[in-house]
Write a protein that holds these residues in place. Structure first.
Motif, PDB file in Angstrom:
ATOM      1  N   ASP A  56       0.859  -1.174   0.000  1.00  0.00           N
ATOM      2  CA  ASP A  56       0.000   0.000   0.000  1.00  0.00           C
ATOM      3  C   ASP A  56       0.899   1.228   0.000  1.00  0.00           C
ATOM      4  O   ASP A  56       2.061   1.165   0.435  1.00  0.00           O
ATOM      5  CB  ASP A  56      -0.921   0.001   1.215  1.00  0.00           C
ATOM      6  CG  ASP A  56      -2.125   0.922   1.039  1.00  0.00           C
ATOM      7  OD1 ASP A  56      -2.333   1.398  -0.101  1.00  0.00           O
ATOM      8  OD2 ASP A  56      -2.841   1.164   2.016  1.00  0.00           O
ATOM      9  N   VAL A  57       0.383   2.343  -0.486  1.00  0.00           N
ATOM     10  CA  VAL A  57       1.194   3.549  -0.592  1.00  0.00           C
ATOM     11  C   VAL A  57       0.452   4.739  -0.022  1.00  0.00           C
ATOM     12  O   VAL A  57      -0.784   4.802  -0.054  1.00  0.00           O
ATOM     13  CB  VAL A  57       1.608   3.841  -2.057  1.00  0.00           C
ATOM     14  CG1 VAL A  57       2.331   2.656  -2.645  1.00  0.00           C
ATOM     15  CG2 VAL A  57       0.405   4.184  -2.912  1.00  0.00           C
ATOM     16  N   GLU A  98       1.155   9.242   0.791  1.00  0.00           N
ATOM     17  CA  GLU A  98       1.500  10.436   0.036  1.00  0.00           C
ATOM     18  C   GLU A  98       2.935  10.370  -0.467  1.00  0.00           C
ATOM     19  O   GLU A  98       3.212  10.657  -1.630  1.00  0.00           O
ATOM     20  CB  GLU A  98       1.290  11.670   0.902  1.00  0.00           C
ATOM     21  CG  GLU A  98       1.502  12.976   0.174  1.00  0.00           C
ATOM     22  CD  GLU A  98       1.082  14.168   0.999  1.00  0.00           C
ATOM     23  OE1 GLU A  98       1.976  14.932   1.429  1.00  0.00           O
ATOM     24  OE2 GLU A  98      -0.126  14.335   1.225  1.00  0.00           O
ATOM     25  N   VAL A  99       3.879   9.964   0.412  1.00  0.00           N
ATOM     26  CA  VAL A  99       5.289   9.926   0.008  1.00  0.00           C
ATOM     27  C   VAL A  99       6.003   8.675   0.502  1.00  0.00           C
ATOM     28  O   VAL A  99       7.236   8.604   0.452  1.00  0.00           O
ATOM     29  CB  VAL A  99       6.044  11.182   0.514  1.00  0.00           C
ATOM     30  CG1 VAL A  99       5.521  12.434  -0.154  1.00  0.00           C
ATOM     31  CG2 VAL A  99       5.968  11.301   2.038  1.00  0.00           C
ATOM     32  N   ASN A 100       5.279   7.684   0.977  1.00  0.00           N
ATOM     33  CA  ASN A 100       5.946   6.459   1.417  1.00  0.00           C
ATOM     34  C   ASN A 100       5.148   5.242   0.981  1.00  0.00           C
ATOM     35  O   ASN A 100       4.023   5.353   0.474  1.00  0.00           O
ATOM     36  CB  ASN A 100       6.169   6.452   2.930  1.00  0.00           C
ATOM     37  CG  ASN A 100       4.918   6.152   3.729  1.00  0.00           C
ATOM     38  OD1 ASN A 100       3.834   6.653   3.417  1.00  0.00           O
ATOM     39  ND2 ASN A 100       5.054   5.329   4.763  1.00  0.00           N
ATOM     40  N   SER A 101       5.747   4.072   1.160  1.00  0.00           N
ATOM     41  CA  SER A 101       5.129   2.801   0.768  1.00  0.00           C
ATOM     42  C   SER A 101       5.371   1.788   1.873  1.00  0.00           C
ATOM     43  O   SER A 101       6.387   1.851   2.575  1.00  0.00           O
ATOM     44  CB  SER A 101       5.735   2.276  -0.541  1.00  0.00           C
ATOM     45  OG  SER A 101       5.780   3.275  -1.538  1.00  0.00           O
ATOM     46  N   CYS A 102       4.468   0.827   1.996  1.00  0.00           N
ATOM     47  CA  CYS A 102       4.615  -0.241   2.987  1.00  0.00           C
ATOM     48  C   CYS A 102       4.179  -1.564   2.360  1.00  0.00           C
ATOM     49  O   CYS A 102       3.260  -1.600   1.542  1.00  0.00           O
ATOM     50  CB  CYS A 102       3.770   0.024   4.231  1.00  0.00           C
ATOM     51  SG  CYS A 102       4.256   1.474   5.199  1.00  0.00           S
ATOM     52  N   ALA A 103       4.841  -2.622   2.777  1.00  0.00           N
ATOM     53  CA  ALA A 103       4.505  -3.951   2.275  1.00  0.00           C
ATOM     54  C   ALA A 103       4.363  -4.927   3.427  1.00  0.00           C
ATOM     55  O   ALA A 103       5.082  -4.818   4.438  1.00  0.00           O
ATOM     56  CB  ALA A 103       5.565  -4.450   1.300  1.00  0.00           C
ATOM     57  N   LEU A 104       3.428  -5.857   3.294  1.00  0.00           N
ATOM     58  CA  LEU A 104       3.334  -6.986   4.206  1.00  0.00           C
ATOM     59  C   LEU A 104       4.262  -8.053   3.663  1.00  0.00           C
ATOM     60  O   LEU A 104       4.040  -8.587   2.569  1.00  0.00           O
ATOM     61  CB  LEU A 104       1.892  -7.485   4.272  1.00  0.00           C
ATOM     62  CG  LEU A 104       1.596  -8.624   5.248  1.00  0.00           C
ATOM     63  CD1 LEU A 104       1.818  -8.167   6.678  1.00  0.00           C
ATOM     64  CD2 LEU A 104       0.175  -9.132   5.057  1.00  0.00           C
ATOM     65  N   SER A 131      -2.228  -0.864   6.098  1.00  0.00           N
ATOM     66  CA  SER A 131      -2.892   0.175   5.320  1.00  0.00           C
ATOM     67  C   SER A 131      -2.159   1.486   5.553  1.00  0.00           C
ATOM     68  O   SER A 131      -1.848   1.836   6.697  1.00  0.00           O
ATOM     69  CB  SER A 131      -4.360   0.302   5.742  1.00  0.00           C
ATOM     70  OG  SER A 131      -5.007   1.355   5.033  1.00  0.00           O
ATOM     71  N   VAL A 132      -1.884   2.222   4.466  1.00  0.00           N
ATOM     72  CA  VAL A 132      -1.110   3.461   4.543  1.00  0.00           C
ATOM     73  C   VAL A 132      -2.013   4.637   4.219  1.00  0.00           C
ATOM     74  O   VAL A 132      -2.703   4.647   3.198  1.00  0.00           O
ATOM     75  CB  VAL A 132       0.083   3.429   3.576  1.00  0.00           C
ATOM     76  CG1 VAL A 132       0.957   4.665   3.779  1.00  0.00           C
ATOM     77  CG2 VAL A 132       0.907   2.170   3.778  1.00  0.00           C
TER      78      VAL A 132
END
Length: 466
Positions: free
Chosen positions: A106-107, A109-115, A143-144
């Motif tokens: 998920d992304v 505004e300026v970052n991303s995260c992954a499971l 969730s981002v």
């Protein structure tokens, strides 16, 4: 190398949320654009200022996340080679770190995260600690939001990042099953229904009465949920994003920035702000044959004309069509068999000329179905013109038609504003439309032209090297 300037035309008239629906497909609504995974490919449409809808080559993608803001936007997907990101990279948000076995991304505004396997990994912007993942115990979701993120693990919901409005401070919840981080608020689904917390403006955290909700999605300043009654949205009501159209057995919903999308038996349906085509769903993601018939059905051998109430006059209403979201010939031909059901509902014809009816539809999804079936082109209408002597940005309004052979043809240019060189632009438009291909309209073995089409474009330049 030689440096040249070219102009690219984009159709203009016409914080992330993700959801999966049946058959392994999934959609995500970003900042003025939308992406979906369907039938083994990622499809994105809408604003493309930062290349966020330019999907790279992917093999067996399973998940996509769309996000961004006015100052930048990026997209990430999970595929066979792991997580792949594209678009704006000012904060390193598309520089994916080493991951073990990612299953979800998920992304914000300026970052991303992954499971990733049994952990959550975040990268990119970190001004508010939104990429500093706390200790988690076997997380199953992430969730981002704008500047914060949330996950579900064995302890419940854990959030981190910007917390000025309390959006990263979840209340006590009973067996939370889903969490969705929005702009400055967060929503979750647990045993007693949907709960939202954080910023209270626009009624964001005032969840309406819901009947057996099964999912929730938090956008920038509105939210939507799916319950037994269908799709219910609340929050800021601007631009129609909280007013869903008629849906046929909806199965999922996402809330983006200024638009929302849902899936039902006809495919993906979007509504709300439409200035960047973010609600004009590509044909590949729809099944018009499953849509409710809009009026009396006609057989394949029934000609829709002559309609004596219709005349080809200058005052005939124009019909806006999508010149940005073209599809492959194979995809387009898959929906052609559905055309006969909608001839009388969508078209009025005299002689060998037809118009797509305009302003006569009770629901927006009916108009969208006519657009998908009768004026979606086979080749993306990206028209390049030599930019020598052209400066600034332009807006172009034009009328055009689809010839009996399935070619676009310029009828007239209503207006060009924004700079000099209008003759150069006009010539390029005529050439570009002639290279835009449509599936010819054939009724009872006879070809027809569609004559009442109209569009407004934005025109801007970019440099390239050759």
């Amino acid at each position: 190398m030689n440096r040249s300037v070219r102009f690219v035309l984009f159709l203009a008239t016409f914080v992330t949320a993700n959801v999966a629906w049946g058959d392994g497909r999934q959609i995500s609504a970003g900042f003025n654009y939308t992406c979906a995974v369907s039938e083994g490919e990622v499809v994105c449409w809408g604003d493309n200022e930062y290349g966020q809808t330019n999907v790279p080559a992917l093999t067996n993608p399973t998940y996509v996340g769309a996000g961004g803001s006015r100052s930048g936007a990026h997209t990430c997907a999970v595929a066979d080679r792991g997580v792949v990101c594209w678009g704006d990279n000012e904060y390193g948000q598309t520089n994916v770190p080493a991951l073990t076995k990612p299953t979800l991304v998920d992304v914000g505004e300026v970052n991303s995260c992954a499971l990733d396997d049994a952990s959550v990994v975040c990268w990119g912007g970190n001004d508010y600690g939104q990429s500093n993942v706390p200790r988690l115990n076997a997380p199953t979701q992430v969730s981002v939001g704008k500047d914060h993120a949330c996950a579900i693990d064995n302890t419940g919901i854990v959030c981190w990042g910007y917390n000025s409005y309390g959006q990263a401070a979840p209340p006590t919840l009973n067996n939370p099953r889903q969490v969705s981080a929005g702009g400055q608020h967060t929503c979750a689904l647990h045993d007693t229904g949907v709960v939202c917390w954080g910023r209270g403006a626009y009624g964001l955290i005032d969840v309406p009465s819901l009947r057996n909700p099964t999912m929730v999605s938090a956008g920038t300043d509105h939210s939507c949920a799916l319950d037994d009654t269908g799709v219910v949205c609340w929050g800021r009501k601007a631009r129609g994003k909280t007013t869903p159209p008629e849906l046929n057995r909806p199965s999922s919903v996402v809330a983006g920035n200024e638009h929302s999308c849902a899936t039902d038996v006809t495919g993906v349906v979007c509504w709300g702000h439409d200035a960047h085509n973010q609600t004009v769903v590509p044909v590949a993601l729809t099944d018009p044959s499953a849509a409710p018939v809009m009026g009396q059905a006609v057989s394949a051998s029934t000609n829709p004309g002559p309609d004596r109430s219709f005349r080809l006059r200058p005052g005939t209403p124009k019909f806006q069509c999508d010149l940005l979201g073209g599809v492959s010939r194979k995809t387009l031909r898959q929906v052609i068999p559905a055309r006969p059901r909608y001839l009388s509902s969508c078209l009025s014809c005299v002689g060998e000329s037809c118009v797509i009816k305009s302003g006569e539809f009770e629901h927006k999804n009916q108009e969208t179905t006519c657009r998908r079936l009768f004026c979606t082109h086979r080749k993306r209408a990206e028209m390049l013109v030599d930019g020598k002597g052209l400066m600034g940005r332009y807006t172009v309004s034009l009328d055009y038609k689809i010839t009996k052979d399935g070619r676009g043809k310029l009828v007239r240019i209503r207006d060009i504003s924004g700079g000099s060189g209008t003759q150069t632009i006009a010539r390029a438009l005529e050439r570009g439309l002639a290279k835009t291909y449509y599936e010819p309209l054939v009724i009872d073995g006879r070809k027809y032209e569609i004559v009442n089409l109209s569009s407004t474009f934005r025109l801007r330049y970019r440099e390239y090297e050759d």
